[in-house]
Each structure stands twice: as C-alpha cells, then as structure tokens.
Design an enzyme around this catalytic site. Structure first.
Site, PDB file in Angstrom:
ATOM      1  N   SER A  17      17.144 -36.042 103.812  1.00 32.06           N
ATOM      2  CA  SER A  17      18.091 -35.737 102.725  1.00 32.06           C
ATOM      3  C   SER A  17      18.291 -36.898 101.753  1.00 32.06           C
ATOM      4  CB  SER A  17      19.449 -35.339 103.315  1.00 32.06           C
ATOM      5  OG  SER A  17      19.308 -34.235 104.179  1.00 32.06           O
ATOM      6  N   ASN A  56      21.203 -26.388 104.570  1.00 29.22           N
ATOM      7  CA  ASN A  56      20.079 -25.452 104.463  1.00 29.22           C
ATOM      8  C   ASN A  56      20.180 -24.383 105.535  1.00 29.22           C
ATOM      9  OD1 ASN A  56      17.553 -25.320 106.421  1.00 29.22           O
ATOM     10  ND2 ASN A  56      18.421 -27.389 106.620  1.00 29.22           N
ATOM     11  N   ARG A  57      19.746 -23.189 105.125  1.00 35.21           N
ATOM     12  CA  ARG A  57      19.574 -22.101 106.103  1.00 35.21           C
ATOM     13  C   ARG A  57      18.219 -21.448 105.810  1.00 35.21           C
ATOM     14  NH1 ARG A  57      24.244 -20.112 103.165  1.00 35.21           N
ATOM     15  NH2 ARG A  57      23.651 -18.557 101.597  1.00 35.21           N
ATOM     16  N   LYS A  98      13.449 -32.251 120.323  1.00 30.96           N
ATOM     17  CA  LYS A  98      14.446 -32.496 119.264  1.00 30.96           C
ATOM     18  C   LYS A  98      15.701 -31.670 119.522  1.00 30.96           C
ATOM     19  CE  LYS A  98      15.106 -32.589 114.262  1.00 30.96           C
ATOM     20  NZ  LYS A  98      14.447 -32.509 112.947  1.00 30.96           N
ATOM     21  N   GLY A 140      22.180 -35.264 105.803  1.00 36.09           N
ATOM     22  CA  GLY A 140      22.498 -36.296 104.826  1.00 36.09           C
ATOM     23  C   GLY A 140      23.661 -37.154 105.277  1.00 36.09           C
ATOM     24  N   ASN A 158      19.190 -22.197 112.258  1.00 33.32           N
ATOM     25  CA  ASN A 158      18.923 -21.095 111.330  1.00 33.32           C
ATOM     26  C   ASN A 158      18.024 -19.994 111.879  1.00 33.32           C
ATOM     27  OD1 ASN A 158      20.508 -22.351 109.320  1.00 33.32           O
ATOM     28  ND2 ASN A 158      18.823 -23.795 108.988  1.00 33.32           N
ATOM     29  N   THR A 159      17.638 -20.088 113.139  1.00 29.77           N
ATOM     30  CA  THR A 159      16.948 -18.984 113.813  1.00 29.77           C
ATOM     31  C   THR A 159      17.900 -18.539 114.924  1.00 29.77           C
ATOM     32  OG1 THR A 159      14.748 -19.837 113.311  1.00 29.77           O
ATOM     33  CG2 THR A 159      14.917 -18.348 115.198  1.00 29.77           C
ATOM     34  N   ASN A 202      18.944 -32.889 114.937  1.00 29.40           N
ATOM     35  CA  ASN A 202      18.758 -31.907 113.870  1.00 29.40           C
ATOM     36  C   ASN A 202      20.041 -31.829 113.015  1.00 29.40           C
ATOM     37  OD1 ASN A 202      17.640 -29.635 112.453  1.00 29.40           O
ATOM     38  ND2 ASN A 202      16.416 -29.214 114.276  1.00 29.40           N
ATOM     39  N   THR A 203      20.098 -30.843 112.129  1.00 24.75           N
ATOM     40  CA  THR A 203      21.276 -30.675 111.272  1.00 24.75           C
ATOM     41  C   THR A 203      22.464 -30.160 112.105  1.00 24.75           C
ATOM     42  OG1 THR A 203      20.574 -28.428 110.755  1.00 24.75           O
ATOM     43  CG2 THR A 203      19.861 -30.161 109.252  1.00 24.75           C
ATOM     44  N   PHE A 206      12.995 -21.458 109.066  1.00 23.39           N
ATOM     45  CA  PHE A 206      11.571 -21.648 109.436  1.00 23.39           C
ATOM     46  C   PHE A 206      10.628 -20.888 108.496  1.00 23.39           C
ATOM     47  CE2 PHE A 206      12.263 -22.529 114.301  1.00 23.39           C
ATOM     48  CZ  PHE A 206      12.777 -23.779 113.979  1.00 23.39           C
ATOM     49  N   SER A 212      17.121 -25.931 115.655  1.00 19.96           N
ATOM     50  CA  SER A 212      17.446 -25.437 114.316  1.00 19.96           C
ATOM     51  C   SER A 212      18.570 -24.412 114.436  1.00 19.96           C
ATOM     52  CB  SER A 212      16.233 -24.772 113.673  1.00 19.96           C
ATOM     53  OG  SER A 212      16.680 -24.021 112.551  1.00 19.96           O
ATOM     54  N   ASP A 250       7.823 -31.548 104.568  1.00 17.51           N
ATOM     55  CA  ASP A 250       6.454 -31.059 104.375  1.00 17.51           C
ATOM     56  C   ASP A 250       6.138 -30.061 105.493  1.00 17.51           C
ATOM     57  OD1 ASP A 250       3.909 -30.678 103.511  1.00 17.51           O
ATOM     58  OD2 ASP A 250       3.146 -32.636 104.115  1.00 17.51           O
ATOM     59  N   LYS A 251       6.793 -28.904 105.405  1.00 16.06           N
ATOM     60  CA  LYS A 251       6.671 -27.909 106.477  1.00 16.06           C
ATOM     61  C   LYS A 251       5.233 -27.457 106.672  1.00 16.06           C
ATOM     62  CE  LYS A 251      11.266 -25.754 106.060  1.00 16.06           C
ATOM     63  NZ  LYS A 251      11.841 -25.514 107.397  1.00 16.06           N
TER      64      LYS A 251
HETATM   65  C1  LIG Z   1      15.888 -28.600 103.757  1.00 15.20           C
HETATM   66  C2  LIG Z   1      15.751 -29.017 105.174  1.00 15.20           C
HETATM   67  C3  LIG Z   1      14.819 -28.384 105.983  1.00 15.20           C
HETATM   68  C4  LIG Z   1      14.670 -28.791 107.317  1.00 15.20           C
HETATM   69  N1  LIG Z   1      13.726 -28.181 108.089  1.00 15.20           N
HETATM   70  C5  LIG Z   1      13.541 -28.602 109.370  1.00 15.20           C
HETATM   71  C6  LIG Z   1      12.542 -28.022 110.181  1.00 15.20           C
HETATM   72  O1  LIG Z   1      11.790 -27.144 109.763  1.00 15.20           O
HETATM   73  N2  LIG Z   1      12.425 -28.475 111.465  1.00 15.20           N
HETATM   74  C7  LIG Z   1      13.219 -29.465 111.973  1.00 15.20           C
HETATM   75  O2  LIG Z   1      13.058 -29.853 113.134  1.00 15.20           O
HETATM   76  N3  LIG Z   1      14.166 -30.047 111.205  1.00 15.20           N
HETATM   77  C8  LIG Z   1      14.343 -29.639 109.933  1.00 15.20           C
HETATM   78  N4  LIG Z   1      15.304 -30.232 109.153  1.00 15.20           N
HETATM   79  C9  LIG Z   1      16.158 -31.293 109.750  1.00 15.20           C
HETATM   80  C10 LIG Z   1      15.629 -32.687 109.442  1.00 15.20           C
HETATM   81  O3  LIG Z   1      14.346 -32.879 110.003  1.00 15.20           O
HETATM   82  C11 LIG Z   1      16.576 -33.764 109.999  1.00 15.20           C
HETATM   83  O4  LIG Z   1      16.648 -33.642 111.407  1.00 15.20           O
HETATM   84  C12 LIG Z   1      17.995 -33.630 109.427  1.00 15.20           C
HETATM   85  O5  LIG Z   1      17.966 -33.201 108.090  1.00 15.20           O
HETATM   86  C13 LIG Z   1      18.752 -34.949 109.516  1.00 15.20           C
HETATM   87  O6  LIG Z   1      18.139 -35.955 108.739  1.00 15.20           O
HETATM   88  P1  LIG Z   1      18.625 -36.319 107.228  1.00 15.20           P
HETATM   89  O7  LIG Z   1      20.116 -36.446 107.255  1.00 15.20           O
HETATM   90  O8  LIG Z   1      17.917 -37.593 106.897  1.00 15.20           O
HETATM   91  O9  LIG Z   1      18.186 -35.180 106.358  1.00 15.20           O
HETATM   92  C14 LIG Z   1      15.476 -29.838 107.830  1.00 15.20           C
HETATM   93  C15 LIG Z   1      16.401 -30.465 106.992  1.00 15.20           C
HETATM   94  C16 LIG Z   1      16.555 -30.083 105.685  1.00 15.20           C
HETATM   95  C17 LIG Z   1      17.557 -30.776 104.808  1.00 15.20           C
END
Ligand SMILES: Cc1cc2nc3c(=O)[nH]c(=O)nc-3n(C[C@H](O)[C@H](O)[C@H](O)COP(=O)(O)O)c2cc1C
Length: 364
Positions: free
Chosen positions: A317, A110-111, A214, A266, A175-176, A243-244, A114, A173, A64-65
């Site tokens: 995920s 995801n990429r 984070k 995931g 992706n930036t 994070n990812t 933000f 992140s 929920d960005k």
């Molecule tokens: C589609 C997507 C968008 C994400 N966007 C953000 C973000 O804007 N900021 C952030 O700190 N983490 C973001 N994340 C990372 C998640 O908050 C989380 O740290 C990561 O996905 C690991 O948890 P999970 O395996 O349960 O998804 C994003 C992850 C996904 C899959």
C-alpha cells in the site's frame, strides 16, 4: 528515469479510479526502460528458507497478481517479488468498485476477491522469465466456487513447483467467503500435511521449494497459539504476518470510506500487524523465519518490523502513497542504521524488541 516518471505520474493517477490507476501503473512498468539496479549493500543480504535474498525488501502479493512485471520490480531494487494470489482457474473477483483509497490515513481497503488469470496463464509467464533468475515466490489460493479447496492448493503446488522460488499458502484473505476458516487447527493441519507432502513428492523433479504460511492479523492469541503449533509440527519453512485486517482502528480519519467492506492495509494496519509479528516471533522460538508485512512506509517502520521479529519485509500500500523509489529509501536507511550501530548484519537485530512489544497494551 522511472523515479522521475513515478513522481510525475502519481498525482495524476490519484485522479482516476484506483483499480484503473493500478492497471496503468503495471502497464507503465511493462513498458518503461529500466536502468540497472543500484549495487546492493552486502550487509543487507538475508539467508532464509534456504534462499539468499540480496536485500530484505519484497513486493507483497496482490500488486502483481498475474506475474506481468516481476523482472521490472526486481530491477527497481526489490530483493524479491511475490506474485499471486493465483487460483487454479481464472476468476473475475467481486464486482467493481472493490478497491478504495483512504487518502488521509494512507490506507487502502480492497475486496478484490482473488481476481486473477488462473494457473495456466501465470505459469506460462513465469516459465518464460525463469532464465532471468531472482527470487519470485508464488502465492496460492483456492477458487471461490471450488468444491474441494484443499485440493486446489495441492494442484497449485504441483503446477508451480518448477518455477516458484517459494510458495505462500494464503489462508488469510478476507475476500473469499470461508477462506480464513482454513486457519482453524485441524483444517490447517490437514491442509499443510497435504501441501508439504505434495512438495516432497515433486521434489526430485522440481527441487526443494520452501512453503510459507500467510496468516490474518485478526486471529486471537489463542488461535495464533494453535496456528503456530500446527505450522511448527508440519514443518513449514516460514510464516508471513500478516494479510489485510477486517478491523477498523478507531483512529481512522476517512470514516465514510472505512465503512467499505474488505481488508484494510497500509499505515492503519502497521501497529496491529507489527504486534502480530512480535506475538508470532515469540511463539515460533526460532523454528523458522518470518516475513513481516503491513503498513511499512519508511526506513523507521521497516526497522520496527524487523526488530519485532521479521527477517524479511514486504510492501504494497505504501508504494501507492510514497512511490516506487521507497524501496531504495528504505535500503539506504537500513544501511545507515547498521553503520551507526556498528552491526555487521541486519539479522543481528531481528526480534530484538519482540518481548517488549508483546508486553505493551493491545493496539486499537
Ligand atoms: C489491492 C490489494 C490486493 C491484495 N491482494 C492480495 C492477494 O492476492 N494475496 C495476498 O496474500 N495478499 C494480498 N494483499 C495483501 C498484501 O499482500 C499485504 O499482506 C497487505 O496489504 C499488508 O501490506 P501493506 O500494508 O504494505 O499493503 C492485497 C493487498 C492489497 C492492498
């Protein structure tokens, strides 16, 4: 009601583009009539960062960005919701497609970069729901084209302090471009000094808002040493791990999809992120609590993350694969574990396995 809709809709959502499916799911959450959440098991309540969480399971940022549905998510039974990442100015993110499902691995790449409506719009939404209460954290980041990224974080802390239950400083992140460089010792030290200073400055107006950091799961252990040392010396209130990942585990089955650039989350992230929780826990030495995130998709996985050192956990995920009823399933499993083991509180097992996990072979 929502659980039934969720079960019916998920196979259909699989057929559409993942980002369209995400928008549809958010729209449904905005419209669906929600029942009262089930009563909470008092033994699952967690006190951390000066806040009392009704249960330890939160919604990870990214879902929920733009703070469109925090109340719907809270009423589904989550103990807290983290919105964002929010940047000062609105941003469209990277070109589509930029979100990919790795179905056979139950993973996501995801990429997005933000993409968000910007601080002004998100602030308006959070201010208009503030009377509902509940724990809603705000995850903050810098605009891609910002000439001064540190000042972006400072501005966001000033802006959101009156409505944020806590802040997450997102420097992880992938992706930036260049964002993760903010995790480097001296740069992080400067950033956290300014962020904490800003929090103190607005304290009389906005109260005492906890600040969490984070981090990426891809830090080396030497880098983690430095990050934890800076976080402790700057007295952050907690850390979120993680994070990812930009890594691609050798076990992935969706080999073609795995080549997409971006952050992997995931189930394939579970082992690495759990290891990083344990590594962080042993370095923090109880100075502050951790939130564990990455691949939690069952009560067992939640318990493993908690025993690795997480006082609270976040999901994203797995909700795509298991549905929103997962939150109640995990709570039920955690409660029955406590009952079976004769524990009074979840906090009694936080970090119980950290030392064992850090002695295992590194996950690949
Ligand atoms: C589609 C997507 C968008 C994400 N966007 C953000 C973000 O804007 N900021 C952030 O700190 N983490 C973001 N994340 C990372 C998640 O908050 C989380 O740290 C990561 O996905 C690991 O948890 P999970 O395996 O349960 O998804 C994003 C992850 C996904 C899959």
């Amino acid at each position: 009601m929502l659980a039934v809709l969720d079960r019916l809709a998920r196979p259909l959502l699989r057929l559409v583009d993942p980002e369209d499916a995400h928008s549809l799911a958010l729209a449904a959450l905005r419209l669906a009539p929600l029942a009262r959440p089930a009563a909470e098991d008092a033994r699952l309540a967690v006190t951390a960062f000066g806040l009392t969480f009704p249960n330890p399971i939160g919604v990870a940022p990214g879902l929920d960005k733009n703070a469109l549905v925090p109340d719907a998510l809270l009423r589904l039974g989550f103990g807290f919701v983290e919105v964002g990442t929010v940047t000062p100015r609105p941003q469209s993110g990277n070109p589509r497609p930029r979100l990919f499902r790795l179905d056979r691995d139950e993973g996501v790449i995801n990429r997005l970069g933000f993409n968000n409506d910007g601080a002004e719009a998100v602030l308006r939404r959070l201010a208009s729901r503030a009377h509902h209460g509940g724990i809603v954290g705000v995850n903050v980041g810098a605009n891609k084209d910002s000439p001064d990224r540190v000042s972006d974080y400072v501005r966001l802390i000033e802006t959101f302090a009156p409505v944020a239950s806590y802040f997450t400083v997102n420097v992880s992140s992938p992706n930036t471009p260049g964002l993760r460089n903010l995790q480097q010792g001296h740069i992080l030290d400067d950033l956290l000094a300014k962020v904490i200073d800003t929090r103190e400055r607005v304290r009389t107006k906005a109260g005492d808002t906890p600040v969490l950091l984070k981090i990426a799961p891809d830090l080396s252990l030497a880098e983690l040493d430095e990050v934890v040392q800076v976080a402790r010396s700057r007295k952050v209130d907690g850390m979120i791990v993680a994070n990812t990942t930009v890594a691609r585990p050798s076990t992935l089955r969706e080999v073609a999809r795995a080549k997409e650039q971006g952050g992997l989350s995931g189930r394939p992230l579970f082992r690495l992120s759990t290891r990083m929780v344990a590594e962080t826990y042993v370095r923090v030495e109880g100075a502050f609590p951790l939130i564990g995130t990455g691949g939690i998709d069952s009560g067992g996985a939640a318990l493993t993350k908690i025993r690795a050192g997480a006082s609270l956990i976040q999901l994203y995920s797995s909700l795509t694969y298991k549905g929103l009823s997962l939150v109640e399933d995990i709570k039920r499993d955690l409660s029955s574990t406590l009952l079976r083991t004769g524990r009074d509180l979840l906090s009694e097992i936080v970090g119980a396995d950290a030392a064992t996990i850090t002695a295992e072979a590194w996950p690949v």
